[in-house]
Design a protein around this motif. Structure first.
Motif, PDB file in Angstrom:
ATOM      1  N   SER A   1     -12.225   6.388   4.824  1.00  0.00           N
ATOM      2  CA  SER A   1     -13.107   7.555   4.966  1.00  0.00           C
ATOM      3  C   SER A   1     -14.569   7.250   4.655  1.00  0.00           C
ATOM      4  O   SER A   1     -15.470   7.688   5.372  1.00  0.00           O
ATOM      5  CB  SER A   1     -12.688   8.668   4.008  1.00  0.00           C
TER       6      SER A   1
ATOM      7  N   SER B   1      -9.228   6.957   8.837  1.00  0.00           N
ATOM      8  CA  SER B   1      -9.335   8.097   7.916  1.00  0.00           C
ATOM      9  C   SER B   1     -10.607   8.845   8.274  1.00  0.00           C
ATOM     10  O   SER B   1     -11.282   8.503   9.234  1.00  0.00           O
ATOM     11  CB  SER B   1      -9.454   7.613   6.477  1.00  0.00           C
ATOM     12  N   GLY B   2     -10.933   9.818   7.458  1.00  0.00           N
ATOM     13  CA  GLY B   2     -12.225  10.462   7.607  1.00  0.00           C
ATOM     14  C   GLY B   2     -12.174  11.887   8.115  1.00  0.00           C
ATOM     15  O   GLY B   2     -13.210  12.547   8.198  1.00  0.00           O
ATOM     16  N   ALA B   3     -10.974  12.400   8.447  1.00  0.00           N
ATOM     17  CA  ALA B   3     -10.905  13.752   9.009  1.00  0.00           C
ATOM     18  C   ALA B   3     -11.404  14.784   7.998  1.00  0.00           C
ATOM     19  O   ALA B   3     -12.224  15.652   8.330  1.00  0.00           O
ATOM     20  CB  ALA B   3      -9.479  14.068   9.441  1.00  0.00           C
ATOM     21  N   ILE B   4     -10.929  14.659   6.768  1.00  0.00           N
ATOM     22  CA  ILE B   4     -11.302  15.675   5.781  1.00  0.00           C
ATOM     23  C   ILE B   4     -12.797  15.548   5.453  1.00  0.00           C
ATOM     24  O   ILE B   4     -13.530  16.539   5.439  1.00  0.00           O
ATOM     25  CB  ILE B   4     -10.417  15.557   4.514  1.00  0.00           C
TER      26      ILE B   4
ATOM     27  N   GLY C   1     -12.462   8.604  -0.250  1.00  0.00           N
ATOM     28  CA  GLY C   1     -11.093   8.467   0.277  1.00  0.00           C
ATOM     29  C   GLY C   1     -10.077   8.689  -0.827  1.00  0.00           C
ATOM     30  O   GLY C   1     -10.427   9.038  -1.945  1.00  0.00           O
ATOM     31  N   THR C   2      -8.808   8.480  -0.483  1.00  0.00           N
ATOM     32  CA  THR C   2      -7.775   8.711  -1.489  1.00  0.00           C
ATOM     33  C   THR C   2      -7.216   7.400  -2.029  1.00  0.00           C
ATOM     34  O   THR C   2      -6.645   7.369  -3.092  1.00  0.00           O
ATOM     35  CB  THR C   2      -6.626   9.544  -0.896  1.00  0.00           C
TER      36      THR C   2
ATOM     37  N   ASP D   1      -2.896  15.682   8.804  1.00  0.00           N
ATOM     38  CA  ASP D   1      -3.251  16.404   7.578  1.00  0.00           C
ATOM     39  C   ASP D   1      -3.106  17.920   7.689  1.00  0.00           C
ATOM     40  O   ASP D   1      -2.891  18.602   6.694  1.00  0.00           O
ATOM     41  CB  ASP D   1      -4.715  16.094   7.202  1.00  0.00           C
TER      42      ASP D   1
ATOM     43  N   GLY E   1      -0.149  10.666   1.970  1.00  0.00           N
ATOM     44  CA  GLY E   1      -1.158  10.646   0.924  1.00  0.00           C
ATOM     45  C   GLY E   1      -2.346   9.771   1.214  1.00  0.00           C
ATOM     46  O   GLY E   1      -3.461  10.181   1.054  1.00  0.00           O
ATOM     47  N   ASP E   2      -2.133   8.547   1.617  1.00  0.00           N
ATOM     48  CA  ASP E   2      -3.295   7.704   1.850  1.00  0.00           C
ATOM     49  C   ASP E   2      -3.057   6.875   3.093  1.00  0.00           C
ATOM     50  O   ASP E   2      -1.919   6.557   3.433  1.00  0.00           O
ATOM     51  CB  ASP E   2      -3.572   6.813   0.640  1.00  0.00           C
ATOM     52  N   ASN E   3      -4.157   6.523   3.733  1.00  0.00           N
ATOM     53  CA  ASN E   3      -4.029   5.825   5.005  1.00  0.00           C
ATOM     54  C   ASN E   3      -3.759   4.328   4.855  1.00  0.00           C
ATOM     55  O   ASN E   3      -3.476   3.657   5.832  1.00  0.00           O
ATOM     56  CB  ASN E   3      -5.271   6.073   5.863  1.00  0.00           C
TER      57      ASN E   3
ATOM     58  N   ASN F   1      -3.918   8.759  12.596  1.00  0.00           N
ATOM     59  CA  ASN F   1      -4.248   9.345  11.291  1.00  0.00           C
ATOM     60  C   ASN F   1      -3.035  10.135  10.833  1.00  0.00           C
ATOM     61  O   ASN F   1      -2.126  10.413  11.630  1.00  0.00           O
ATOM     62  CB  ASN F   1      -5.483  10.257  11.390  1.00  0.00           C
ATOM     63  N   GLU F   2      -3.016  10.485   9.562  1.00  0.00           N
ATOM     64  CA  GLU F   2      -1.959  11.379   9.104  1.00  0.00           C
ATOM     65  C   GLU F   2      -2.256  12.768   9.655  1.00  0.00           C
ATOM     66  O   GLU F   2      -3.418  13.153   9.800  1.00  0.00           O
ATOM     67  CB  GLU F   2      -1.905  11.416   7.567  1.00  0.00           C
TER      68      GLU F   2
HETATM   69  N1  GLU Z   1      -5.960  11.342   6.297  1.00  0.00           N
HETATM   70  C1  GLU Z   1      -7.122  11.546   5.485  1.00  0.00           C
HETATM   71  C2  GLU Z   1      -8.324  11.877   6.359  1.00  0.00           C
HETATM   72  O1  GLU Z   1      -8.383  11.467   7.495  1.00  0.00           O
HETATM   73  C3  GLU Z   1      -7.538  10.343   4.686  1.00  0.00           C
HETATM   74  C4  GLU Z   1      -6.554   9.662   3.823  1.00  0.00           C
HETATM   75  C5  GLU Z   1      -7.211   8.411   3.187  1.00  0.00           C
HETATM   76  O2  GLU Z   1      -8.425   8.367   3.082  1.00  0.00           O
HETATM   77  O3  GLU Z   1      -6.483   7.490   2.805  1.00  0.00           O
HETATM   78  O4  GLU Z   1      -9.237  12.504   5.927  1.00  0.00           O
END
Ligand code: GLU
Length: 400
Positions: free
Chosen positions: A23, A60-63, A220-221, A147, A157-159, A144-145
Motif C-alpha cells: 500500500s 494492495s492500496g485499495a483502502i 499497510g497491514t 476487502d 488480512g495482509d497481501n 487483491n483481497e
Molecule cells: N487489501 C488491502 C488493500 O488493498 C491491503 C492489505 C495489505 O496492505 O496487506 O487496501
C-alpha cells in the motif's frame, strides 16, 4: 548453510512470477495512487513479458486510495467504513494499472479473492484455471483481497499472505515482495545501528522470524514478519521469495537480469503436492480434534490413517468433508485433514474401535476418521528433534 552471494538472483531463471506491491508504495504513503510508480512497474513488467515470463501482480492500496479519494486523513476503525474505502479505492487502483499497461498493449484483469475462495476446493480450482487461462492469453492479472465483502473474522488480512497463496496456487517460481524497505535486517535498522542486512537466507530458517519481529509501516497491514511467513508458505510450492525496495530503480529488470537486490529467501524444502498445499493453506478451520499419543505416533511414524479410537476430544462444529485440525493434548496442531464424520458423529464414535461405528451411528461410511491421503502434517522447527529444514509456516488454527 552458507550461500554464494555472488551467484545470480533466482529471479533470472523464473518463468512465472508473482509480484506483490504494498500500500505505501502504490499510494505514495497514503497520498493517492502513485501513477509514476505504477507506470514504472508496468514498463518493467512489459519487458519481462516480452522475455516470455508470466506475471501476476498482487496489489494492495485499495483502502489507502479510498481514504485519499474520500478525503479521509485517518484510517477508519469500523468495518463498514474500511469496506467502503476499499470499494472506492479499488477503482483507482485498477484504473491506474489498466491505463499504464495499455500503453504497452498489455491487457489486465481484476481478480478479487477471499479466504473462502481459496478454502473451498471448487472455487480454488476455478480461480487457478482462470488465472492460468489469463496467463496463457498474455494478460496480467491484478489481484487483491476482496476487502468489500470480508469481515475481520474471515479476512486473509495482509497481501503478503495473499501473494504467497497465489504463488502456491499457480506454482510460481518466484514471489517478489516490493516494499518501502531495502529488505530484511537482523534487527530493526531504525532502532539498532548494529542491524545487519540479510542478503540471502533459507526461507525455512527459524531465526528469520526473530529478526523480522516488529518492523512495519503505518499504511499497510503487513510488516517484515508477514513477509517472512509468506516466504515460508511460498516455499511449499518451490517458490523463492525476494523482499526488495520498490524505490530501487529498475528493480524488476535488475532482478530478472540476475542482479542481487534486496533479500533473497530460498525455498529449500520439499515441494508439497497441490492438494496437500491446499489443505495446509486453510487459515481458518471449522474445528479441531484432540488426539492421544498413540494416534499421533501412528500418524507421524507409522504413516497410518486416523481412526476414531485415537480421538479424545472434539471442538467446534464441522460437517463431513470439512478441513479439521488435529491437535495434541497441549493443543499444538500436529496435522490437519478432511474429516469423514461430522462433529456430532465424531463425538459419538471417539475413543471407539472402527468396528463399532456402524452399531453406534446406525451405518458406517468410512473405516477411517481421516484418510492419510487427505491429511498434511506440521513439522515445526521448535519441536524437539526437528531440523530447520523441516520447518513449516506456523498456521493459524482459529476456530470459526
Ligand atoms: N487489501 C488491502 C488493500 O488493498 C491491503 C492489505 C495489505 O496492505 O496487506 O487496501
Amino acid at each position: 548453510m552458507s550461500f554464494d552471494t555472488t551467484a545470480k538472483s533466482v529471479v533470472a531463471k523464473a518463468r512465472r512470477l508473482v509480484i506483490k506491491v504494498g500500500s505505501s508504495l502504490v499510494t505514495n504513503d497514503g497520498r493517492g495512487v502513485d501513477i509514476a510508480a505504477v507506470e514504472r512497474w508496468a514498463e518493467q513488467i512489459a519487458v519481462l513479458h516480452a522475455q516470455g515470463r508470466q506475471i501476476v501482480l498482487v496489489s494492495s492500496g485499495a483502502i489507502a486510495q479510498g481514504m485519499a479519494r474520500l478525503g479521509w486523513t485517518t484510517r477508519p476503525h469500523t468495518m463498514h467504513e474500511l469496506q467502503a474505502a476499499a470499494a472506492v479505492g479499488q477503482m483507482g487502483i485498477v484504473q491506474a494499472y489498466e491505463t499504464a499497461f495499455d500503453r504497452h498493449d498489455i491487457r489486465t484483469a481484476q481478480i478479487l479473492l477471499t479466504h473462502e475462495d481459496l478454502a473451498d476446493r471448487k472455487r480454488y480450482l476455478n480461480a487457478r484455471s482462470t488465472i492460468y487461462t489469463l496467463l496463457s492469453l498474455g494478460v496480467v492479472p491484478i489481484v487483491n483481497e476482496n476487502d468489500t465483502v470480508v469481515t475481520d473474522e474471515i479476512r486473509l488480512g495482509d497481501n503478503d499472505t495473499l501473494g504467497a497463496l497465489v504463488t502456491n496456487l499457480i506454482e510460481a517460481n518466484s514471489l517478489i515482495i516490493l516494499t518501502d524497505q531495502a529488505g530484511l535486517y537482523s534487527a530493526d535498522p531504525r532502532k539498532n545501528p548494529e542491524a545487519r542486512f540479510i542478503a540471502i537466507a533459507r526461507s525455512s530458517d527459524p531465526e528469520l522470524e526473530t529478526m523480522a519481529g516488529g518492523a512495519g509501516s503505518a499504511i499497510g497491514t503487513g510488516g517484515m514478519l508477514t513477509k517472512v511467513l509468506a516466504a515460508r508458505r511460498a516455499a511449499n510450492s518451490g517458490g523463492n521469495t525476494i523482499i526488495a525496495s520498490g524505490h530501487e530503480p529498475n528493480v524488476l529488470l535488475r532482478l530478472a537480469a540476475g542482479e542481487r537486490v534486496g533479500t533473497e529467501l530460498r525455498a529449500l524444502v520439499p515441494v508439497r503436492s497441490a492438494r496437500k498445499r491446499w489443505l495446509a493453506n486453510h487459515l481458518r478451520l471449522h474445528g479441531r480434534i484432540t488426539l492421544d499419543d498413540g494416534a499421533i505416533n501412528a500418524l507421524t511414524q507409522g504413516h497410518k490413517s486416523l481412526l476414531a479410537i485415537g480421538v479424545v476430544a472434539v471442538d467446534g462444529d464441522f460437517d463431513r468433508g470439512d478441513v479439521v485440525a488435529c491437535v495434541d493434548q497441549h493443543g499444538v496442531e500436529c496435522g490437519r485433514g478432511l474429516i469423514n464424520y461430522s462433529a456430532s458423529d465424531t463425538r459419538r464414535i471417539m475413543r471407539q474401535p472402527s468396528n463399532r461405528i456402524a452399531e453406534i451411528l446406525g451405518s458406517m461410511s468410512d473405516q477411517e476418521l481421516m484418510h492419510r491421503d487427505n491429511m498434511v502434517f506440521m513439522r515445526r522447527a521448535a519441536t524437539a528433534g526437528a531440523t530447520a529444514n523441516d520447518a513449516e509456516p506456523p498456521l493459524s488454527i482459529d476456530l470459526e
